[in-house]
Write a protein that holds these residues in place. Structure first.
Motif, PDB file in Angstrom:
ATOM      1  N   GLY A 146       0.812  -1.203   0.000  1.00  0.00           N
ATOM      2  CA  GLY A 146       0.000   0.000   0.000  1.00  0.00           C
ATOM      3  C   GLY A 146       0.844   1.251   0.000  1.00  0.00           C
ATOM      4  O   GLY A 146       0.560   2.219  -0.726  1.00  0.00           O
ATOM      5  N   MET A 162       2.406   1.855  -3.475  1.00  0.00           N
ATOM      6  CA  MET A 162       1.507   2.492  -4.441  1.00  0.00           C
ATOM      7  C   MET A 162       1.585   4.011  -4.332  1.00  0.00           C
ATOM      8  O   MET A 162       1.548   4.727  -5.335  1.00  0.00           O
ATOM      9  CB  MET A 162       0.067   2.039  -4.200  1.00  0.00           C
ATOM     10  CG  MET A 162      -0.219   0.598  -4.542  1.00  0.00           C
ATOM     11  SD  MET A 162      -1.987   0.278  -4.323  1.00  0.00           S
ATOM     12  CE  MET A 162      -1.990  -1.512  -4.380  1.00  0.00           C
ATOM     13  N   ALA A 178      -3.649  -5.453  -6.885  1.00  0.00           N
ATOM     14  CA  ALA A 178      -2.683  -4.375  -7.086  1.00  0.00           C
ATOM     15  C   ALA A 178      -1.924  -4.558  -8.392  1.00  0.00           C
ATOM     16  O   ALA A 178      -1.668  -3.593  -9.130  1.00  0.00           O
ATOM     17  CB  ALA A 178      -1.701  -4.331  -5.909  1.00  0.00           C
ATOM     18  N   SER A 195      -4.074   3.258  -0.851  1.00  0.00           N
ATOM     19  CA  SER A 195      -2.908   2.943  -0.029  1.00  0.00           C
ATOM     20  C   SER A 195      -3.295   2.789   1.438  1.00  0.00           C
ATOM     21  O   SER A 195      -2.872   1.841   2.116  1.00  0.00           O
ATOM     22  CB  SER A 195      -1.865   4.050  -0.183  1.00  0.00           C
ATOM     23  OG  SER A 195      -0.749   3.821   0.646  1.00  0.00           O
ATOM     24  N   TYR A 200      -5.202  -0.554   1.980  1.00  0.00           N
ATOM     25  CA  TYR A 200      -4.311  -1.714   2.089  1.00  0.00           C
ATOM     26  C   TYR A 200      -3.652  -1.746   3.469  1.00  0.00           C
ATOM     27  O   TYR A 200      -3.564  -2.809   4.100  1.00  0.00           O
ATOM     28  CB  TYR A 200      -3.240  -1.647   1.004  1.00  0.00           C
ATOM     29  CG  TYR A 200      -3.613  -2.386  -0.266  1.00  0.00           C
ATOM     30  CD1 TYR A 200      -2.851  -3.459  -0.721  1.00  0.00           C
ATOM     31  CD2 TYR A 200      -4.713  -2.017  -1.015  1.00  0.00           C
ATOM     32  CE1 TYR A 200      -3.183  -4.138  -1.878  1.00  0.00           C
ATOM     33  CE2 TYR A 200      -5.058  -2.685  -2.174  1.00  0.00           C
ATOM     34  CZ  TYR A 200      -4.288  -3.755  -2.600  1.00  0.00           C
ATOM     35  OH  TYR A 200      -4.628  -4.432  -3.742  1.00  0.00           O
TER      36      TYR A 200
END
Length: 319
Positions: A45, A48, A171, A211, A214
């Protein structure tokens, strides 16, 4: 015509190898691997946000704490099944991420301030009925369903691994699609991306929300594995630990998130075995040495070994 990649054929093999420790290792080692899977989700996360859009965050420990407390409160106070706490934690953290994402575009220090303030917020008397104050919340580790003959640690490891596998695949598809291209364009040249029609603020805010989502799921899984949450467990050090995992694993790499999680779970224990008096100093030396030898992290090493990846064609590599 369905387009596939050669690497897709290795996914079942990788999952089988990852599941094998559940039947080979002790419960304590499985607990450690469960934490590796949870931290890998959190690092992914963060990747990203930082690796794909170029936003630096030292506040993701706050979202990890929100996810952990969401799971603990729901399980302890409302008897919500452990698995049902994950989507709730995901929605709450995504909402917080979206709410904080936009002002954080202009106030970079907001990330760090959020992480620093989180333990104090969790101790606030007005929230004690929910958070347990300084005493925290104790929860029970879930039993395997349907009478499956597995230990609690075996089942929780397999459950966490399954959740991680789904999130990594989601993802992977996201980052390989048009949204992923837009994220990389914003990271590499924001003005050019905006000139091509990318809404910078909206993309960054949505990325921040994903993000945070996650990281919140990772926090929920971590709380279920540890069976305990308390304010002092979620200091700013959690945010720094996640960032260390990102740097060690290597940015813009799904596999790097796994290596980074392995590092932050096992290296501190290794440092403690070397020196009981100063494990932090040993950990720091190992980290500095690692970054000196592999400045691009595990992902950079893998790229050097494998070589540059050929750009996929529109037809895909295999079909």
């Amino acid at each position: 015509m369905i387009v596939t990649r050669r690497s897709d054929f290795f996914i079942p093999v990788i999952l089988a190898l990852a599941a094998a420790p559940a039947f080979l290792l002790s419960d304590y080692r499985l607990f450690q691997l469960t934490m590796v899977a949870a931290y890998a989700i959190a690092i992914l996360g963060l990747d990203m946000l930082t690796g794909y859009t170029g936003q630096i965050s030292l506040g993701h420990g706050a979202f990890y704490a929100v996810g952990a407390y969401t799971a603990a409160i729901l399980m302890a106070n409302f008897d919500v099944p452990y698995w049902a706490t994950l989507p709730i934690a995901a929605l709450i953290c995504a909402g917080f991420g979206f709410a904080f994402g936009f002002p954080a575009l202009r106030l970079g220090g907001l990330y760090l301030a959020l992480a620093i303030a989180m333990p104090q917020l969790l101790k606030y008397k007005a929230f004690e009925a929910w958070t347990g104050g300084v005493q925290g919340i104790v929860i029970s580790k879930p039993d395997p369903p349907f009478g499956v003959k597995l230990s609690q640690d075996q089942w929780l490891y397999l459950f966490t691994l399954a959740v991680a596998a789904v999130l990594f695949l989601l993802a992977r598809n996201l980052l390989r699609g048009r949204i992923g291209l837009a994220m990389r364009a914003v990271r590499d040249h924001a003005l050019a991306a905006e000139a091509m029609g990318v809404d910078l603020a909206l993309l960054k805010t949505r990325t921040f929300a994903v993000s945070a989502m996650y990281t919140g799921i990772a926090g929920a899984l971590g709380a279920i594995a540890v069976q305990f949450v308390a304010p002092d467990s979620f200091s700013v050090f959690v945010s720094i630990t996640l960032f260390v995992g990102l740097v060690v694993g290597g940015i813009t790499s799904l596999l790097g998130a796994v290596f980074g999680a392995i590092f932050i779970v096992f290296i501190p224990n290794f440092a403690d075995k070397i020196s009981k008096a100063a494990p932090g100093a040993i950990y720091g030396i190992i980290l500095i040495a690692f970054l000196y030898l592999l400045p691009a992290g595990f992902a950079g090493l893998a790229r050097r070994v494998i070589g540059p990846r050929r750009a996929p064609t529109h037809q895909g590599e295999t079909s």
